[in-house]
Design an enzyme around this catalytic site. Structure first.
Site, PDB file in Angstrom:
ATOM      1  CG  ASP A   1      -1.962  -1.327   1.033  1.00  0.00           C
ATOM      2  OD1 ASP A   1      -3.116  -0.472   1.106  1.00  0.00           O
ATOM      3  OD2 ASP A   1      -1.376  -2.435   1.222  1.00  0.00           O
TER       4      ASP A   1
ATOM      5  CG  ASP B   1      -9.767  -1.986  -2.742  1.00  0.00           C
ATOM      6  OD1 ASP B   1     -10.843  -1.450  -1.404  1.00  0.00           O
ATOM      7  OD2 ASP B   1     -11.635  -2.139  -3.951  1.00  0.00           O
TER       8      ASP B   1
ATOM      9  CB  THR C   1      -4.789  -3.813   2.320  1.00  0.00           C
ATOM     10  OG1 THR C   1      -5.318  -2.659   1.457  1.00  0.00           O
ATOM     11  CG2 THR C   1      -4.050  -3.713   3.186  1.00  0.00           C
TER      12      THR C   1
ATOM     13  CB  THR D   1     -18.513  -5.827   3.260  1.00  0.00           C
ATOM     14  OG1 THR D   1     -17.131  -6.247   3.569  1.00  0.00           O
ATOM     15  CG2 THR D   1     -19.420  -6.221   4.372  1.00  0.00           C
TER      16      THR D   1
ATOM     17  N   GLY E   1     -12.918  -5.893  -1.549  1.00  0.00           N
ATOM     18  CA  GLY E   1     -12.825  -4.904  -2.170  1.00  0.00           C
ATOM     19  C   GLY E   1     -13.978  -4.245  -3.199  1.00  0.00           C
TER      20      GLY E   1
ATOM     21  CE  LYS F   1     -17.712  -5.636  -1.913  1.00  0.00           C
ATOM     22  NZ  LYS F   1     -16.574  -6.158  -1.207  1.00  0.00           N
TER      23      LYS F   1
ATOM     24  CG  ASP G   1     -12.773   2.508  -0.387  1.00  0.00           C
ATOM     25  OD1 ASP G   1     -11.693   1.653  -0.854  1.00  0.00           O
ATOM     26  OD2 ASP G   1     -12.643   2.531   0.518  1.00  0.00           O
TER      27      ASP G   1
HETATM   28  P1  AMP Z   1     -15.006  -4.528   2.093  1.00  0.00           P
HETATM   29  O1  AMP Z   1     -16.360  -5.052   0.638  1.00  0.00           O
HETATM   30  O2  AMP Z   1     -14.954  -4.730   2.911  1.00  0.00           O
HETATM   31  O3  AMP Z   1     -13.706  -4.975   0.732  1.00  0.00           O
HETATM   32  O4  AMP Z   1     -14.281  -2.922   1.588  1.00  0.00           O
HETATM   33  C1  AMP Z   1     -14.536  -2.020   0.824  1.00  0.00           C
HETATM   34  C2  AMP Z   1     -13.438  -0.860   0.449  1.00  0.00           C
HETATM   35  O5  AMP Z   1     -13.951  -0.251   1.883  1.00  0.00           O
HETATM   36  C3  AMP Z   1     -12.295  -1.509   1.473  1.00  0.00           C
HETATM   37  O6  AMP Z   1     -10.775  -0.471   0.929  1.00  0.00           O
HETATM   38  C4  AMP Z   1     -12.185  -1.271   3.196  1.00  0.00           C
HETATM   39  O7  AMP Z   1     -11.001  -1.732   3.206  1.00  0.00           O
HETATM   40  C5  AMP Z   1     -12.769  -0.636   2.858  1.00  0.00           C
HETATM   41  N1  AMP Z   1     -14.063  -0.432   3.833  1.00  0.00           N
HETATM   42  C6  AMP Z   1     -15.690  -1.352   4.429  1.00  0.00           C
HETATM   43  N2  AMP Z   1     -15.747  -1.324   5.763  1.00  0.00           N
HETATM   44  C7  AMP Z   1     -14.379  -0.682   6.551  1.00  0.00           C
HETATM   45  C8  AMP Z   1     -14.056  -0.332   7.321  1.00  0.00           C
HETATM   46  N3  AMP Z   1     -15.194  -0.992   8.958  1.00  0.00           N
HETATM   47  N4  AMP Z   1     -13.137  -0.149   8.319  1.00  0.00           N
HETATM   48  C9  AMP Z   1     -12.071   0.320   7.214  1.00  0.00           C
HETATM   49  N5  AMP Z   1     -12.014  -0.041   6.428  1.00  0.00           N
HETATM   50  C10 AMP Z   1     -13.701  -0.317   5.137  1.00  0.00           C
HETATM   51 MG    MG Z   2     -10.019   0.252  -0.612  1.00  0.00          MG
HETATM   52 MG    MG Z   3      -6.150   0.949   0.027  1.00  0.00          MG
END
Ligand code: AMP
Ligand code: MG
Ligand code: MG
Length: 337
Positions: free
Chosen positions: A51, A120, A122, A223, A248, A252, A275
């Site tokens: 990152d 995205d 991580t 998610t 990510g 999605k 994002d």
């Molecule tokens: P995900 O669908 O959970 O992969 O989330 C999509 C993006 O939003 C990624 O970059 C995640 O790091 C960020 N994200 C979603 N929810 C959170 C959370 N509660 N804390 C930190 N980052 C989040």
């Molecule tokens: Mg992200």
């Molecule tokens: Mg990121």
């Protein structure tokens, strides 16, 4: 066409090359096995060496060529000199040949805002790495992975990882690049990994084949690592035929435009402007829509709040159906800005 290409075309041509360089950095760090993981706000909010290096590479490369741009990256990094080998000077020749949409022809560097998510997914990147013991393939950083090994079941998580560079003008996402560094990992050792998808409103999309979910099936993607009761209640309220839990935001949106999902539903704060900017631009360029849970658009001006506090709802078609299904409890909990 006379003269040099429009600023936004030159910027996209650079962003394309820069995203590919960042993708190569993401692969290299994974292969090194030394991820340098740091917890930001907690165990579900991580930062790795990939990152950090990818963001340095993207931001320094773009600001060197476009010094008046506003660039907003996800990671907070010390403002130190960026190593010269992280700088990408290349530009996509193919993009430089494109005709700029009329409405963007006279845009100036200082009017554009670039939102950067250097990596995205991580969380999924670190999970895949932990399971894989990839040091064995460190010698071939840009070649395919050994998918024959028994612990390779977590490999699918690698496709959740993307590099996102979005361009906004007048508060709207107008163009974006998504690099998927591990695309083609299934082909095993020797395969060339990675692909780059991009799009601009009024110009089109490139690097993928638009597909829709067949028939009227409602396949909801959400998610896999940032869930809570509101998130799952909202997904259930859509009455999905199938739920696809992947990591990510970029990934999605890829699910939507490649016919694997019909809606991306995330009824929670957590997603940020970096994002959604690039994915939203590409989705819109193929006729889709990304809003908060109330159906309101997000803005991407330089001074906006970073958090997408009222959740994310993205679709290729039938946005109104999904909005109409959002439970009252979600609408009350997640207020639009
Ligand atoms: P995900 O669908 O959970 O992969 O989330 C999509 C993006 O939003 C990624 O970059 C995640 O790091 C960020 N994200 C979603 N929810 C959170 C959370 N509660 N804390 C930190 N980052 C989040
Ligand atoms: Mg992200
Ligand atoms: Mg990121």
């Amino acid at each position: 066409m006379s003269g040099s290409p429009a600023v936004v075309i030159r910027l996209m041509a650079s962003a394309y090359a820069v995203a590919e360089k960042a993708g190569a950095i993401v692969r290299k760090v994974l292969h090194s096995g030394e991820l340098g993981i740091v917890e930001k706000t907690g165990a579900n909010d991580l930062q790795t060496l990939a990152d950090r290096l990818a963001q340095q590479s993207i931001c320094a490369s773009l600001s060197r060529r476009f010094p008046k741009l506003t660039i907003i990256g996800e990671e907070e990094l010390p403002s130190e000199e960026v190593q010269e080998d992280l700088i990408e000077n290349g530009q996509s020749e193919e993009i430089l040949q494109k005709t700029c949409p009329l409405e963007y022809r006279d845009l100036k560097e200082e009017e554009l805002v670039v939102w950067v998510d250097p990596l995205d997914g991580t969380k999924e990147y670190t999970e895949a790495s932990r399971c894989l013991h990839l040091r064995a393939v460190a010698q071939t950083p840009h070649k395919g992975l050994d998918t024959s090994q028994p612990h390779s079941t977590a490999l699918w998580l690698l496709d959740n990882v993307t590099v996102l560079i979005g361009i906004a003008y007048g508060g709207r996402a107008i163009a974006g690049v998504i690099n998927q560094p591990f695309y083609n990992y299934q082909l095993g050792v020797g395969a060339q990994l990675g692909r780059t998808m991009w799009g601009m409103l009024g110009l089109g999309t490139f690097g993928f084949q638009l597909q829709e979910v067949p028939g009227d099936r409602r396949i909801v993607t959400t998610t896999r690592s940032h869930s809570n009761k509101l998130v799952t209640d909202c997904v259930d309220a859509m009455e999905p035929h199938e739920v696809v839990r992947v990591g990510g935001a970029g990934n999605k949106i890829i699910q939507l435009i490649e016919g694997k999902a019909s809606a991306y539903v995330f009824a929670s704060p957590g997603c940020k402007k970096w994002d959604t900017c690039a994915p939203e631009a590409i989705l819109q360029a193929v006729g889709g829509k990304l809003t908060d849970m109330h159906g309101n658009a997000y803005r991407y001006d330089a001074n906006v709040k970073h958090m997408n506090s009222a959740g994310v709802l993205a679709t290729l078609r039938n946005h109104e159906y999904y909005i109409s299904r959002v439970p009252q409890a979600v609408l009350q909990a997640l207020k639009s800005d």
